[in-house]
Design a protein around this motif. Structure first.
Motif, mmCIF file in Angstrom:
data_model
loop_
_atom_site.group_PDB
_atom_site.id
_atom_site.type_symbol
_atom_site.label_atom_id
_atom_site.label_comp_id
_atom_site.label_asym_id
_atom_site.label_seq_id
_atom_site.Cartn_x
_atom_site.Cartn_y
_atom_site.Cartn_z
ATOM 1 N N MET A 32 -13.385 -1.154 1.637
ATOM 2 C CA MET A 32 -12.472 -0.854 0.521
ATOM 3 C C MET A 32 -13.262 -0.352 -0.690
ATOM 4 S SD MET A 32 -10.231 -4.314 0.978
ATOM 5 C CE MET A 32 -9.279 -4.272 -0.530
ATOM 6 N N THR A 39 -10.278 7.674 -2.852
ATOM 7 C CA THR A 39 -8.832 7.451 -2.987
ATOM 8 C C THR A 39 -8.318 8.217 -4.200
ATOM 9 O OG1 THR A 39 -8.994 5.269 -1.961
ATOM 10 C CG2 THR A 39 -7.076 5.656 -3.372
ATOM 11 N N ALA A 44 -3.251 2.993 -6.439
ATOM 12 C CA ALA A 44 -4.003 2.423 -5.305
ATOM 13 C C ALA A 44 -5.442 2.126 -5.705
ATOM 14 C CB ALA A 44 -3.973 3.391 -4.116
ATOM 15 N N SER A 47 -5.517 -1.135 -7.636
ATOM 16 C CA SER A 47 -5.356 -2.299 -6.747
ATOM 17 C C SER A 47 -6.625 -2.558 -5.946
ATOM 18 C CB SER A 47 -4.194 -2.079 -5.777
ATOM 19 O OG SER A 47 -2.973 -2.107 -6.464
ATOM 20 N N LEU A 48 -7.203 -1.497 -5.405
ATOM 21 C CA LEU A 48 -8.413 -1.675 -4.586
ATOM 22 C C LEU A 48 -9.526 -2.334 -5.398
ATOM 23 C CD1 LEU A 48 -8.561 1.706 -2.609
ATOM 24 C CD2 LEU A 48 -8.354 -0.578 -1.598
ATOM 25 N N ASP A 97 -5.326 8.729 2.166
ATOM 26 C CA ASP A 97 -5.147 7.427 1.495
ATOM 27 C C ASP A 97 -4.179 6.555 2.300
ATOM 28 O OD1 ASP A 97 -6.701 8.442 -0.540
ATOM 29 O OD2 ASP A 97 -5.147 8.354 -2.098
ATOM 30 N N LEU A 101 -5.126 2.926 3.604
ATOM 31 C CA LEU A 101 -4.460 1.740 3.045
ATOM 32 C C LEU A 101 -3.578 1.069 4.088
ATOM 33 C CD1 LEU A 101 -3.748 3.379 -0.393
ATOM 34 C CD2 LEU A 101 -5.298 1.478 0.005
ATOM 35 N N TYR A 105 -4.088 -2.817 4.779
ATOM 36 C CA TYR A 105 -3.036 -3.742 4.322
ATOM 37 C C TYR A 105 -1.933 -3.995 5.351
ATOM 38 C CZ TYR A 105 -5.128 -3.424 -0.331
ATOM 39 O OH TYR A 105 -5.998 -3.489 -1.396
ATOM 40 N N PHE A 149 0.630 -4.548 -2.469
ATOM 41 C CA PHE A 149 0.550 -3.351 -1.639
ATOM 42 C C PHE A 149 1.940 -2.932 -1.156
ATOM 43 C CE2 PHE A 149 0.584 -1.649 2.661
ATOM 44 C CZ PHE A 149 -0.047 -0.445 2.435
ATOM 45 N N TRP A 152 3.663 -0.572 -3.352
ATOM 46 C CA TRP A 152 3.067 0.770 -3.291
ATOM 47 C C TRP A 152 3.508 1.478 -2.015
ATOM 48 C CZ3 TRP A 152 -0.306 3.577 -0.198
ATOM 49 C CH2 TRP A 152 -0.896 4.699 -0.788
ATOM 50 N N TRP A 153 3.440 0.769 -0.917
ATOM 51 C CA TRP A 153 3.730 1.325 0.415
ATOM 52 C C TRP A 153 5.182 1.789 0.499
ATOM 53 C CZ3 TRP A 153 0.654 2.941 4.130
ATOM 54 C CH2 TRP A 153 1.085 3.014 5.445
#
Ligand code: FE2
Ligand code: FE2
Length: 445
Positions: A32, A39, A44, A47-48, A97, A101, A105, A149, A152-153
């Motif tokens: 990560m 990324t 994102a 968050s990472l 990305d 991700l 995740y 996540f 975001w997803w």
């Protein structure tokens, strides 16, 4: 009377399971960290950066517990988990990305959480109380990461998510083939699947990705000093938000260098997250002033362009370390000046930033010692000065030649600064730097 018997799990098994958990979290964290610079999506990236810090803390706490449990060889004997580690090394070898991700995740982290929860269920909370304390925290924070996540997803178009499915399928199958996170290693060769298992090892790009919503830019440092207290506030915030570059670099080192001491990885994850926090401090101020980052102000990895792209990744460590040495003095001065002008928010940001910087200087020294164990200190100092000077020459040239990319941004910044409220004590304004023709106003970390 009902007698409840405790769960039975030998110390040997407890330590083996937690050692594998430590290695999974550690190697996932490294992937990560390395992938942050590649990324593009800003949310994102943020968050990472936070999650690698949390994950490094989780790995560290579990590692410490393993060291208590008759299994002291926790950073060596990698052969024991060879199949697992081979799969985890593939994590950043992705084409987007969303693929990356999704793998982290949707596949690996749920498996980690499941392993932690299974451990808590099957072990005895009295005999193994120290593990329970650690793993309860890990479970809570990993669940938090997955929730973050998920938001975001769900915003990603279904068609884009579908493209990532074959990668996630392979990863899921390959992890199972390796024995999974919560079992003994299978020692099997990596699961072959053309197009997935044969991808090359991920290498750090020399140019970090930026959010596609952001406009092209060249330098983050404005080509002239601020002329008003409001510009001073904005100049500081632009400097802060662009510390993104300084998050991406230490994070990249975590991936780029294998087999470094665990403490160095752990502290470097914190370093990277600190720099992202500094960037987020700038973002928060700019949003409060009515600026959109990347649109009203540049968001550009100019240090990467001016250093790593020309001199290689190794030169970046010298530049970062050299610039950081001026950080505490610079930020403590800003704290005082901003406070006097009547901007307590920017002042507080600089105060906490300054508190982080002393640690960063030590991390930089630790990296230089680890990378150049036989090089005399005088030579390391000479190289640091040389690389910092080359960086300063690069950015001075951009400003002097007018190729700074600010032609678009400056009118927008000036217009928005003119709308900002007066500060209570504008008489305390002292412009940062003094000459548009030099880079006396220089970015610090
Ligand atoms: Fe720093
Ligand atoms: Fe910083």
């Amino acid at each position: 009377m009902i007698i409840v018997h405790p769960n039975l799990q030998e110390v040997e098994q407890a330590s083996a399971l937690q050692r594998r958990l430590y290695r999974t979290i550690r190697e996932t964290m490294r992937s990560m960290a390395g992938r942050i610079c590649a990324t593009a999506n800003w949310e994102a990236k943020k968050s990472l950066a936070r999650h690698i810090w949390l994950d490094a803390e989780h790995a560290d706490a579990i590692r410490s517990r393993v060291l208590e449990l008759r299994f002291p060889r926790v950073d060596v004997d990698l052969e024991v988990d060879k199949a697992l580690i081979a799969v985890l090394a593939m994590l950043p070898s992705t084409l987007s990305d969303v693929e990356f991700l999704g793998g982290i995740y949707q596949v690996v982290k749920p498996a980690v959480l499941n392993a932690v929860e299974t451990y808590l269920r099957q072990s005895d909370p009295l005999d193994d109380a120290p593990s329970h304390r650690v793993l309860r925290v890990v479970a809570t924070e990993q669940r938090g990461e997955l929730d973050e996540f998920a938001a975001w997803w769900s915003a990603i178009p279904a068609t884009d998510r579908a493209v990532a499915e074959p990668w996630m399928d392979w990863l899921r199958d390959a992890l199972a083939e390796a024995g999974g996170v919560f079992a003994l290693d299978s020692s099997a060769e990596i699961l072959l699947r053309p197009g997935y298992s044969d991808r090359p090892r991920y290498a750090i790009p020399l140019m970090p990705a930026r959010d596609p919503r952001w406009l092209p830019a060249v330098t983050q440092v404005p080509p002239r000093p601020p002329r008003t207290p409001q510009e001073q506030q904005v100049w500081v915030a632009i400097d802060h938000v662009n510390e993104l570059w300084a998050c991406e670099f230490p994070a990249a080192m975590i991936w780029h260098h294998d087999n470094m001491p665990w403490l160095l990885y752990r502290e470097t994850a914190r370093w990277a997250y600190d720099e992202m926090r500094h960037a987020m401090m700038g973002e928060r101020r700019l949003l409060a002033y009515g600026f959109e980052i990347g649109v009203d102000v540049p968001m550009v990895p100019d240090h990467w362009v001016g250093v790593s792209a020309r001199r290689g990744l190794a030169a970046m460590m010298f530049v970062v370390h050299g610039l950081e040495q001026g950080g505490p003095k610079w930020k403590s001065m800003l704290k005082d000046e901003l406070w006097k002008m009547g901007d307590p928010y920017s002042s507080q940001d600089c105060d906490y930033d300054w508190a982080d910087e002393a640690g960063h200087i030590r991390y930089g020294q630790d990296w230089l010692k680890a990378l150049y164990p036989d090089t005399p200190k005088s030579e390391l100092i000479r190289r640091t000065q040389q690389e910092v000077n080359l960086w300063k020459e690069w950015i001075a040239d951009k400003h002097l030649s007018g190729h700074h990319g600010y032609d678009f941004f400056m009118p927008r910044i000036e217009a928005k600064c003119a709308l900002m409220p007066e500060l209570p004590n504008p008489e305390h304004f002292q412009p940062l730097g003094s000459s548009a023709a030099t880079t006396s106003y220089e970015p610090k970390l």
